[in-house]
Design an enzyme around this catalytic site. Structure first.
Site, mmCIF file in Angstrom:
data_model
loop_
_atom_site.group_PDB
_atom_site.id
_atom_site.type_symbol
_atom_site.label_atom_id
_atom_site.label_comp_id
_atom_site.label_asym_id
_atom_site.label_seq_id
_atom_site.Cartn_x
_atom_site.Cartn_y
_atom_site.Cartn_z
ATOM 1 N N CYS A 2 -51.389 21.456 28.685
ATOM 2 C CA CYS A 2 -52.792 21.853 29.417
ATOM 3 C C CYS A 2 -52.618 23.994 29.151
ATOM 4 O O CYS A 2 -51.602 24.176 29.991
ATOM 5 C CB CYS A 2 -52.996 21.794 30.592
ATOM 6 S SG CYS A 2 -53.245 19.822 31.096
ATOM 7 N N ASN A 108 -52.924 22.231 35.462
ATOM 8 C CA ASN A 108 -51.894 21.406 34.659
ATOM 9 C C ASN A 108 -50.950 21.540 35.670
ATOM 10 O O ASN A 108 -50.788 21.934 36.009
ATOM 11 C CB ASN A 108 -51.190 23.273 34.133
ATOM 12 C CG ASN A 108 -50.366 22.401 32.908
ATOM 13 O OD1 ASN A 108 -50.383 21.779 32.776
ATOM 14 N ND2 ASN A 108 -49.861 23.744 32.588
ATOM 15 N N HIS A 516 -26.340 -0.664 4.948
ATOM 16 C CA HIS A 516 -26.099 -1.372 5.637
ATOM 17 C C HIS A 516 -27.339 -1.799 6.421
ATOM 18 O O HIS A 516 -27.682 -2.026 7.649
ATOM 19 C CB HIS A 516 -25.708 -0.527 6.956
ATOM 20 C CG HIS A 516 -23.993 -0.102 6.929
ATOM 21 N ND1 HIS A 516 -23.211 -1.015 6.173
ATOM 22 C CD2 HIS A 516 -23.523 0.790 6.463
ATOM 23 C CE1 HIS A 516 -21.912 -0.622 5.429
ATOM 24 N NE2 HIS A 516 -21.840 0.775 6.082
#
Ligand code: F6R
Length: 625
Positions: A2, A108, A516
């Site tokens: 933010c 924030n 593999h």
């Protein structure tokens, strides 16, 4: 994450705040909003807020609809959001207002005790209109201001509320009855004050206000700042005086803007030679590697018997390369772990463990928590970081700054290469202190590092050849990346860039692992990028990967081969061959990564992502775990 901005001064605050938000948008773009403290139609003080889900362009449209003249005022706060609590909607966008409409808040971080605070407010008959944790704050402030022992006192009310919030946050308060003031606080997440001439600014980072002032003050942990147009006052949460850390910003505005490129990311890819050069600068005194910003004594460097690398995403990939370099040069074991896993098991650390915490932003919550865990276990932490004064270096024992400059594109490019270089500097400093390399060997490696910026430039100059590959590939649906040795982390980084930017499935593998399992994925026309180690390095590694290329070609894959100049052995097996200059094996990732960055950006465009600077769902600094 933010982005937060604030302004108190003598100019019209709306445009100032919205422009500042544009420079903060890299921190999140789920929604944006501003609140201006002005007057209502009757001439009473009032908050005018506007917010919209989505990017700032949506906010611009909304402001135009309402009319700019509705937002008269010289104090404003603003926010661009990266959603945590609550979906990215208009209601959940910041600023949030109090029940009486007099308080506006941007926030924030995470208010961890929001559920109990919300319950309490609801019991008091206050209706919350968003799903966010943040909305409790304006209501609590209005309550504190309207009644009880702090009634009518903005500062005391703000302190009272701040002391009730738990978690990590940056928060800005404005009040209609105090039109020329902002009160802000930080706990863990960042906040910087910009000091102008008769005006003050706030920003999550300095890019919010470098256009207006180069004078800034970094706020310490758990501090509150009271701002008026011509002064600021820093307090602790208990109201006692506190100090900030004044500094002068050495980035200019241009550095934070696009410089003629279509995107910040393209600009930043082209800045990589400079990023590497600047990161190397000052770490060689002609005889020895120096870690000038580093507080670790030579005795510490000598004493380490293991290294743990903690980091996330691209920074983690740079850490994988640190493992190759440090084990080879210093002959001590290096373990590496994604930071989000590190503290949830029980890593064996001790006083002789060096923990290398790598982070561009210096704010990544997972890495920060790993740092705290490592310190609690008695290990020494060295941060490799691109952001001055950010939290990870502040909490580490020492720091080595990468000097990549501001990285605005969300996908890391120049910061990644700068991290690799910084990791190598740490490796050389350890080898020097522990005597595992002779001084002339260290000098030779250093000289090779100093040649890297020019070689990266040579790769940048092949831009058109790489663009031709992506044009020929078109909008692919999936892509694989293979590497061996130091080419393996490069293949992981190439795949990550493509996922982030083009939103398509991409995976990086160690080429030897192919047989593999992953070889089952190979089908006709599947594009596969192969990062080929130098034939002048470990010969066996080179010949093995040539066999791997043949294996996938035999199964129909289209091969995009990244190989050094002069490597003719790969030519028959490459649908496209991208050349990089010759360099010592350990340095090859610094060159081989560059075409993969271009490839990801170009394929993103082919796939229809027009804004590579802001890939969906991502944020530049990830301050939640
Ligand atoms: C990828 C990217 C992310 C970051 C990661 C760590 O392009 O940018 O993977 O590398 O989120 O971020 P920092 O380095 O800021 O800790």
């Amino acid at each position: 994450m933010c982005g937060i901005v604030g302004y108190v001064g003598h100019r019209q605050a709306l445009n100032l705040a919205v422009d500042a938000l544009r420079r903060m948008e890299y921190r999140g773009y789920d929604s944006a909003g501003v609140a201006v403290v002005g007057k209502d139609a009757d001439g009473h003080n009032a908050i005018h807020a506007v917010k919209r889900a989505g990017k700032i362009a949506n906010l611009d449209d909304r402001i135009a609809e309402v009319g700019v003249d509705k937002f008269e005022g010289t104090t404003a706060i603003g926010h661009t959001r990266w959603a945590t609590h609550g979906r990215p909607t208009d209601e959940n966008a910041h600023p949030h207002l109090s029940y009486d409409g007099k308080v506006a808040v941007v926030h924030n971080g995470i208010i961890e005790n929001f559920a109990s605070l919300r319950e309490e407010l609801e019991r008091d008959g206050i209706e919350l209109v968003s799903d966010t944790d943040s909305e409790v704050a304006p209501h609590l402030l209005a309550q504190a201001y309207n009644e009880g022992d702090t009634a009518g006192d903005f500062r005391a009310s703000a302190l009272k509320v701040l002391n009730r919030l738990e978690g990590a946050f940056t928060i800005l308060f404005t009040h209609a009855d105090h039109p020329d003031e902002i009160i802000a606080a930080r706990r863990s997440t960042p906040l910087i004050v910009g000091v102008g001439d008769g005006e003050m600014f706030l920003g999550s980072d300095v890019a919010a206000f470098i256009e207006h002032t180069k004078h800034a003050v970094e706020l310490g942990q758990d501090t509150v700042v009271y701002l008026a147009a011509d002064y600021y006052d820093i307090l602790n949460f208990d109201g006692t005086p506190a100090q900030g850390n004044p500094f002068t910003i050495d980035w200019d505005l241009e550095a934070a803007e696009k410089g003629g490129f279509d995107s910040f990311m393209m600009k930043e890819i082209h800045e990589q030679p400079a990023a590497i050069r600047d990161t190397l600068a000052g770490h060689w005194d002609g005889e020895r590697v120096t870690l000038d910003e580093n507080n670790l004594a030579d005795t510490d460097l000598k004493s380490f018997d293991q290294v743990f690398v903690v980091a996330c995403g691209s920074a983690y990939h740079s850490g994988l390369l640190a493992k190759y370099a440090i084990e080879h040069w210093v002959r001590i074991p290096v373990q590496i772990e994604v930071a989000s896993e590190f503290r949830y098991r029980d890593p064996v650390l001790g006083e002789r463990t060096l923990v290398l915490a790598i982070s561009q932003s210096g704010e990544t919550a997972d890495t920060l928590e790993a740092v705290r865990h490592a310190k609690a276990q008695g290990a020494k932490v060295l941060a490799v970081c691109n952001t001055n004064g950010s939290q990870i270096p502040r909490e580490s024992d020492a720091v080595l700054y990468t000097h990549a400059g501001p990285e605005i594109g969300v996908a890391s490019t120049k910061a990644f290469l700068a991290q690799v270089v910084a990791n190598y500097i740490v490796g050389l400093a350890l080898a020097q202190a522990q005597g595992t390399k002779y001084p002339d060997e260290i000098r030779e490696i250093w000289n090779a590092l100093e040649e890297i910026p020019d070689k990266v430039q040579q790769v940048l100059d092949t831009r058109e050849d790489i663009a031709a590959v992506s044009r020929a590939l078109g909008a692919v649906r999936t892509m694989l990346f293979l590497g061996r040795g130091v080419g393996f982390p490069v293949s992981l980084e190439g795949a990550l860039k493509l996922k982030e930017l083009a939103y398509i499935h991409a995976e990086g593998f160690a080429a030897g692992e192919l047989k593999h399992g992953p070889i089952a994925l190979i089908e006709d026309d599947l594009p596969v990028v192969i990062v080929v180690p130098s034939p002048r390095g470990v010969k066996l590694l080179h010949s093995k990967i040539v066999s791997n290329i043949q294996e996938i070609r035999a199964r129909g894959a289209k091969t995009i081969v990244i190989a050094e100049e002069g490597d003719t052995a790969v030519e028959p097996y490459a649908n496209w061959l991208i050349r990089i200059p010759q360099t010592p094996s350990i340095m090859q990732p610094l060159l081989a990564t560059v075409p993969l960055q271009f490839l990801a950006a170009d394929i993103a465009e082919e796939c229809g992502n027009e804004d590579i600077d802001k890939p969906r769902n991502l944020a530049k600094s990830v301050t939640v775990e």
